[in-house]
Enzyme design. Sequence first.
Site, PDB file in Angstrom:
ATOM      1  CD  GLU A 195      -2.820   1.104   2.558  1.00 40.68           C
ATOM      2  OE1 GLU A 195      -3.823   1.867   2.130  1.00 40.68           O
ATOM      3  OE2 GLU A 195      -2.542   0.345   3.566  1.00 40.68           O
ATOM      4  CG  ASP A 196       1.537   2.862   3.113  1.00 41.58           C
ATOM      5  OD1 ASP A 196       0.621   3.455   2.495  1.00 41.58           O
ATOM      6  OD2 ASP A 196       1.279   2.740   4.491  1.00 41.58           O
TER       7      ASP A 196
END
Length: 258
Positions: A76-77
């Site tokens: 996600e990051d």
Amino acid sequence: MMRQFELVELVKSYDPHADEGSLNRAYVYSMKAHGAQLRASGDPYFSHPIEVAGILAQMKLDSASIVTGLLHDTVEDTVATLDDIERLFGQEIARLVDGVTKLSRIELQSDQTKQAENFRKLVLAMSEDIRVLLVKLADRLHNMQTLHFIESDEKRRRIARETMDIYAPLAERLGMQRMKDRLEDLAFAELFPDARSSILARRDFLRDKGAGIVPRILAELHRKVGCRTRSSPAAKNRPIQSGAKCSARTWPSSSWPT
């Protein structure tokens, strides 16, 4: 922050056959993937997945869960992809990381109880493997422990309300009473700080200066209960115990802010 060898030793203390190589690779991969990213506290971002992995290890989960905790934010990051995770850590880990990533992308649209209940059902339905939800709960617990570093009052209250409405009930549904209490107490401290301070002050007074009150109450309860249950040996032998609840459970939920 837990160091690499400390995490591995903790996991192997309850699971001697844990995949030490995978744990070491995941620890290093998470640090490299998050690189120079920072948390709101100013700490390196990779401290968060390491703390999440530590919480999972304290729960004595399997090594796949710990590895997922270390990697849960990478897709996600960071620039990492699920294909990368599967190639380096296998299909099981990739599936777990994907499950946590999908849960993280869901946002509650309303604070109303009915929709919160629908959201809890959705989260449960999406968590085909219970370990996905356990990682998410550990993730939420550490985020709540560091909530005070977020500057926005509105954002802190939104996260706390979400925790109270969704994640604490989910923990209870899974039979994780300690997790539920910790999440509720942290959320309550944000939503109702004055009430929490008052409750804790009263608790400390009863524990210290009023310590003699509790034994007297217990003695009276034993006397009254004993009078009513003499014909029932099982009831007569059942102990009456005292204990401190978390602050959130001593305050009526109808008084909680919305």
